[in-house]
Design a protein around this motif. Structure first.
Motif, PDB file in Angstrom:
ATOM      1  N   GLY A 128      33.502  42.197  37.572  1.00  0.00           N
ATOM      2  CA  GLY A 128      33.279  40.996  38.465  1.00  0.00           C
ATOM      3  C   GLY A 128      32.249  41.455  39.356  1.00  0.00           C
ATOM      4  N   SER A 129      31.877  40.399  40.160  1.00  0.00           N
ATOM      5  CA  SER A 129      30.665  40.298  40.978  1.00  0.00           C
ATOM      6  C   SER A 129      31.135  40.963  42.317  1.00  0.00           C
ATOM      7  CB  SER A 129      29.983  38.932  41.185  1.00  0.00           C
ATOM      8  OG  SER A 129      29.624  38.275  39.969  1.00  0.00           O
ATOM      9  N   GLY A 130      30.368  41.716  43.024  1.00  0.00           N
ATOM     10  CA  GLY A 130      30.578  42.218  44.347  1.00  0.00           C
ATOM     11  C   GLY A 130      30.763  41.210  45.488  1.00  0.00           C
ATOM     12  N   PRO A 131      31.473  41.895  46.693  1.00  0.00           N
ATOM     13  CA  PRO A 131      31.596  40.856  47.667  1.00  0.00           C
ATOM     14  C   PRO A 131      30.293  40.375  48.386  1.00  0.00           C
ATOM     15  CG  PRO A 131      32.137  43.218  48.293  1.00  0.00           C
ATOM     16  CD  PRO A 131      31.979  42.927  46.684  1.00  0.00           C
ATOM     17  N   ALA A 132      29.276  41.037  48.206  1.00  0.00           N
ATOM     18  CA  ALA A 132      28.050  41.064  49.027  1.00  0.00           C
ATOM     19  C   ALA A 132      27.369  39.543  48.199  1.00  0.00           C
ATOM     20  CB  ALA A 132      26.934  42.097  49.047  1.00  0.00           C
ATOM     21  N   PHE A 133      27.387  39.725  46.883  1.00  0.00           N
ATOM     22  CA  PHE A 133      26.790  38.750  46.101  1.00  0.00           C
ATOM     23  C   PHE A 133      27.414  37.480  46.334  1.00  0.00           C
ATOM     24  CE2 PHE A 133      26.563  36.127  42.096  1.00  0.00           C
ATOM     25  CZ  PHE A 133      25.315  36.104  42.220  1.00  0.00           C
ATOM     26  N   ILE A 134      29.152  37.389  46.262  1.00  0.00           N
ATOM     27  CA  ILE A 134      29.750  36.239  46.361  1.00  0.00           C
ATOM     28  C   ILE A 134      29.425  35.470  47.799  1.00  0.00           C
ATOM     29  CG2 ILE A 134      31.941  35.158  46.110  1.00  0.00           C
ATOM     30  CD1 ILE A 134      32.449  37.261  43.966  1.00  0.00           C
ATOM     31  N   LEU A 135      29.644  36.446  48.837  1.00  0.00           N
ATOM     32  CA  LEU A 135      29.860  35.925  50.203  1.00  0.00           C
ATOM     33  C   LEU A 135      28.361  35.585  50.660  1.00  0.00           C
ATOM     34  CD1 LEU A 135      32.102  38.449  51.861  1.00  0.00           C
ATOM     35  CD2 LEU A 135      32.739  36.388  51.048  1.00  0.00           C
ATOM     36  N   SER A 237      23.164  27.893  31.956  1.00  0.00           N
ATOM     37  CA  SER A 237      22.710  29.223  32.897  1.00  0.00           C
ATOM     38  C   SER A 237      24.025  29.959  33.043  1.00  0.00           C
ATOM     39  CB  SER A 237      22.375  28.340  34.374  1.00  0.00           C
ATOM     40  OG  SER A 237      21.031  27.616  34.304  1.00  0.00           O
ATOM     41  N   ALA A 238      25.250  29.464  33.362  1.00  0.00           N
ATOM     42  CA  ALA A 238      26.287  30.154  33.345  1.00  0.00           C
ATOM     43  C   ALA A 238      26.679  30.879  32.166  1.00  0.00           C
ATOM     44  CB  ALA A 238      27.515  29.261  33.568  1.00  0.00           C
ATOM     45  N   LEU A 239      26.353  30.696  30.777  1.00  0.00           N
ATOM     46  CA  LEU A 239      26.485  31.300  29.939  1.00  0.00           C
ATOM     47  C   LEU A 239      25.454  32.556  29.594  1.00  0.00           C
ATOM     48  CD1 LEU A 239      27.284  28.618  27.017  1.00  0.00           C
ATOM     49  CD2 LEU A 239      29.106  30.282  28.253  1.00  0.00           C
ATOM     50  N   LEU A 240      24.312  32.504  30.152  1.00  0.00           N
ATOM     51  CA  LEU A 240      23.247  33.152  29.976  1.00  0.00           C
ATOM     52  C   LEU A 240      23.284  34.243  31.090  1.00  0.00           C
ATOM     53  CD1 LEU A 240      21.132  33.681  27.796  1.00  0.00           C
ATOM     54  CD2 LEU A 240      19.493  32.495  29.474  1.00  0.00           C
ATOM     55  N   GLU A 241      23.243  33.653  32.497  1.00  0.00           N
ATOM     56  CA  GLU A 241      23.065  34.767  33.452  1.00  0.00           C
ATOM     57  C   GLU A 241      23.773  34.245  34.966  1.00  0.00           C
ATOM     58  OE1 GLU A 241      21.053  36.940  36.892  1.00  0.00           O
ATOM     59  OE2 GLU A 241      20.650  34.925  36.478  1.00  0.00           O
ATOM     60  N   VAL A 242      24.415  35.067  35.600  1.00  0.00           N
ATOM     61  CA  VAL A 242      25.335  34.744  36.612  1.00  0.00           C
ATOM     62  C   VAL A 242      24.834  34.044  37.668  1.00  0.00           C
ATOM     63  CG1 VAL A 242      27.161  35.630  38.364  1.00  0.00           C
ATOM     64  CG2 VAL A 242      27.222  36.319  36.135  1.00  0.00           C
ATOM     65  N   THR A 243      23.430  34.880  38.146  1.00  0.00           N
ATOM     66  CA  THR A 243      22.960  34.193  39.322  1.00  0.00           C
ATOM     67  C   THR A 243      22.219  32.651  39.182  1.00  0.00           C
ATOM     68  OG1 THR A 243      22.403  36.170  40.050  1.00  0.00           O
ATOM     69  CG2 THR A 243      21.073  34.502  40.995  1.00  0.00           C
ATOM     70  N   SER A 244      21.585  32.431  38.029  1.00  0.00           N
ATOM     71  CA  SER A 244      20.986  31.295  37.483  1.00  0.00           C
ATOM     72  C   SER A 244      22.341  30.169  37.420  1.00  0.00           C
ATOM     73  CB  SER A 244      20.159  31.388  36.196  1.00  0.00           C
ATOM     74  OG  SER A 244      19.305  32.277  36.289  1.00  0.00           O
ATOM     75  N   GLY A 245      23.609  30.756  36.879  1.00  0.00           N
ATOM     76  CA  GLY A 245      24.398  29.601  36.613  1.00  0.00           C
ATOM     77  C   GLY A 245      25.161  29.407  38.161  1.00  0.00           C
ATOM     78  N   CYS A 246      25.255  30.245  38.853  1.00  0.00           N
ATOM     79  CA  CYS A 246      25.714  29.875  40.212  1.00  0.00           C
ATOM     80  C   CYS A 246      24.728  28.868  40.875  1.00  0.00           C
ATOM     81  CB  CYS A 246      26.054  31.005  41.268  1.00  0.00           C
ATOM     82  SG  CYS A 246      27.500  32.069  40.590  1.00  0.00           S
ATOM     83  N   ALA A 247      23.541  29.210  40.790  1.00  0.00           N
ATOM     84  CA  ALA A 247      22.602  28.353  41.367  1.00  0.00           C
ATOM     85  C   ALA A 247      22.465  26.790  40.968  1.00  0.00           C
ATOM     86  CB  ALA A 247      20.867  29.003  41.299  1.00  0.00           C
ATOM     87  N   ALA A 248      22.685  27.008  39.577  1.00  0.00           N
ATOM     88  CA  ALA A 248      22.731  25.405  38.952  1.00  0.00           C
ATOM     89  C   ALA A 248      24.146  24.874  39.152  1.00  0.00           C
ATOM     90  CB  ALA A 248      22.734  25.624  37.252  1.00  0.00           C
ATOM     91  N   ALA A 249      25.268  25.600  39.333  1.00  0.00           N
ATOM     92  CA  ALA A 249      26.405  24.864  39.705  1.00  0.00           C
ATOM     93  C   ALA A 249      26.261  24.317  41.115  1.00  0.00           C
ATOM     94  CB  ALA A 249      27.493  26.273  39.679  1.00  0.00           C
ATOM     95  N   CYS A 262      32.850  29.010  40.563  1.00  0.00           N
ATOM     96  CA  CYS A 262      33.747  30.177  40.103  1.00  0.00           C
ATOM     97  C   CYS A 262      33.945  30.178  38.603  1.00  0.00           C
ATOM     98  CB  CYS A 262      35.218  29.278  40.873  1.00  0.00           C
ATOM     99  SG  CYS A 262      36.772  30.162  40.581  1.00  0.00           S
ATOM    100  N   CYS A 263      33.759  28.897  38.013  1.00  0.00           N
ATOM    101  CA  CYS A 263      33.272  29.394  36.509  1.00  0.00           C
ATOM    102  C   CYS A 263      32.606  30.207  36.234  1.00  0.00           C
ATOM    103  CB  CYS A 263      33.473  28.056  35.916  1.00  0.00           C
ATOM    104  SG  CYS A 263      34.760  26.814  35.998  1.00  0.00           S
ATOM    105  N   ALA A 264      31.427  30.172  36.861  1.00  0.00           N
ATOM    106  CA  ALA A 264      30.213  30.862  36.490  1.00  0.00           C
ATOM    107  C   ALA A 264      30.609  32.453  36.850  1.00  0.00           C
ATOM    108  CB  ALA A 264      28.940  30.284  37.232  1.00  0.00           C
ATOM    109  N   LEU A 265      31.185  32.758  38.057  1.00  0.00           N
ATOM    110  CA  LEU A 265      31.798  33.911  38.266  1.00  0.00           C
ATOM    111  C   LEU A 265      32.717  34.781  37.507  1.00  0.00           C
ATOM    112  CD1 LEU A 265      31.353  33.515  42.255  1.00  0.00           C
ATOM    113  CD2 LEU A 265      29.917  34.783  41.018  1.00  0.00           C
ATOM    114  N   SER A 266      33.472  33.707  36.956  1.00  0.00           N
ATOM    115  CA  SER A 266      34.597  34.144  36.314  1.00  0.00           C
ATOM    116  C   SER A 266      34.271  34.489  34.857  1.00  0.00           C
ATOM    117  CB  SER A 266      35.812  33.223  36.110  1.00  0.00           C
ATOM    118  OG  SER A 266      36.790  33.600  35.122  1.00  0.00           O
ATOM    119  N   ILE A 267      33.251  33.696  34.212  1.00  0.00           N
ATOM    120  CA  ILE A 267      32.773  34.007  32.736  1.00  0.00           C
ATOM    121  C   ILE A 267      31.872  35.327  32.895  1.00  0.00           C
ATOM    122  CG2 ILE A 267      31.273  32.846  31.112  1.00  0.00           C
ATOM    123  CD1 ILE A 267      32.140  30.224  31.766  1.00  0.00           C
ATOM    124  N   GLN A 268      31.056  35.455  33.836  1.00  0.00           N
ATOM    125  CA  GLN A 268      30.283  36.464  33.960  1.00  0.00           C
ATOM    126  C   GLN A 268      29.164  36.634  33.022  1.00  0.00           C
ATOM    127  OE1 GLN A 268      30.598  39.546  36.314  1.00  0.00           O
ATOM    128  NE2 GLN A 268      31.286  37.557  37.158  1.00  0.00           N
TER     129      GLN A 268
END
Length: 368
Positions: A128-135, A237-249, A262-268
């Protein structure tokens, strides 16, 4: 006539396709690679490298038997893993993220501390993603609320726990007693010191940065070919890379931005799964982790819906995220804490060497 393996044929066609993209979109390719290098220098390396070193030192240390005491009830009764080092590995994985989880689980498996089935269960719970990235990145910078970031992290962590318990009963027990084939030699050499920990961290860091740069290049080129539609951009973006997926979300309208993050972070994403595969021991299969992601996604959205009730008025907050996200370069608090602990360990080791050297000099003086 010799028939080529399908995997090799796919790799050849993929290489030709990537070469075509570079030749067709040279400026976008250069921009993607430049963004990837900047992301590695300003975000990935400061956040992950200290965790890699500290995780390697902790797992090889006797302290690993007690540091995961808070997590041990879950690993013992929830996952059925008796070893206390497994709890420490899971705790470090939650703090450091998916790359640290893959490296730590592989290290314990090579040392013979985990069976193949136990290692796969820890991987399901730890990736999963670390707390620093998510928070900080997702919550504060993308969604404009640290509370939303805290809800996302709590939902994903609860989903990890629920998915791990479910996979305990779903995974076949045929690999319960299968250990690493080279665990004997690895256990003998497993008491790595500071030098070995840094060397392993550097190798893991290069692997992670390589994937980050490549997928930033691929994303910059592919998004030129996709329609400029927010949902389509988010899915790709979510299927390809997490950071870009969260930015698009975060650019989606209304309260759907939080659920989309949440979907982007869960799919990873494909990038994360390939990084885990590269860092993971070759004897450990990635199939249980892939099979658990749909279940993890369902648990994540369920827990997010529950937790958002405690954040009134935040879920419908509009995002002011620009098309290009410029994240802060200041090191995250948890990464700074781990870096401080690493410096303390280095000074402690250096002090030990100095004391031993001074003792030797004193003995020689008395002998003379």
């Amino acid at each position: 006539m010799k028939i080529c393996a399908p995997r090799r044929l796919f790799g050849g066609f993929a290489a030709i396709a990537f070469l075509g993209l570079i030749l067709a979109f040279p400026s976008q390719s250069a921009r993607g690679i430049s963004d990837g290098l900047g992301c590695c220098a300003l975000q990935v390396i400061p956040a992950l490298f200290p965790f890699f070193v500290v995780a390697n030192l902790l797992i090889a240390s006797p302290l690993a038997n007690g540091l995961g005491a808070l997590v041990w009830p879950f690993t013992r009764f929830g996952l059925g893993i008796k070893g206390q080092k497994a709890a420490t590995a899971l705790l470090v994985s939650w703090l450091g993220g998916f790359a640290v989880a893959a490296g730590t689980v592989s290290q314990l498996y090579r040392q013979g501390q985990l069976s193949r089935r136990q290692a796969q269960l820890l991987l399901v719970c730890g990736v999963g993603s670390g707390p620093a990235f998510i928070l900080n990145t997702v919550g504060l910078l993308m969604l404009g609320s640290t509370r939303l970031g805290a809800c996302l992290f709590a939902a994903l962590l609860c989903a990890n726990l629920c998915t791990g318990i479910a996979m305990r009963f779903a995974l076949p027990r045929s690999g319960a007693q299968v250990f690493c084939s080279a665990c004997g030699s690895q256990a003998a050499n497993g008491q790595g010191g500071f030098v070995q920990a840094v060397q392993a961290a550097v190798a893991s860091m290069l692997t992670v940065c390589g994937f980050v740069i490549f997928f930033r290049f691929l994303g910059a080129v592919l998004f030129e070919l996709l329609p400029q539609n927010a949902p389509v951009q988010f899915i790709a973006s979510a299927l390809l890379e997490v950071t870009s997926g969260c930015a698009a979300a975060a650019r989606l309208a209304g309260g759907g931005a939080v659920a989309a993050c949440c979907c982007a972070l869960s799919i990873q994403s494909l990038s994360v799964l390939l990084q885990v595969r590269a860092l993971l021991c070759s004897e450990l299969s990635l199939a249980p982790l892939l099979a658990a992601r749909p279940l993890h996604l369902a648990f994540s959205l369920l827990w997010l819906k529950v937790l958002l009730r405690f954040v009134p008025g935040q879920a419908e907050a509009a995002s002011t995220l620009a098309d290009r996200v410029i994240t802060r370069t200041r090191i995250a608090p948890d990464a700074a804490l781990v870096l401080f602990a690493l410096c303390c360990a280095v000074l402690w080791r250096a002090g030990g060497f100095t004391s031993a050297k001074q003792s030797g000099i004193i003995k020689q003086t008395k002998g003379g």
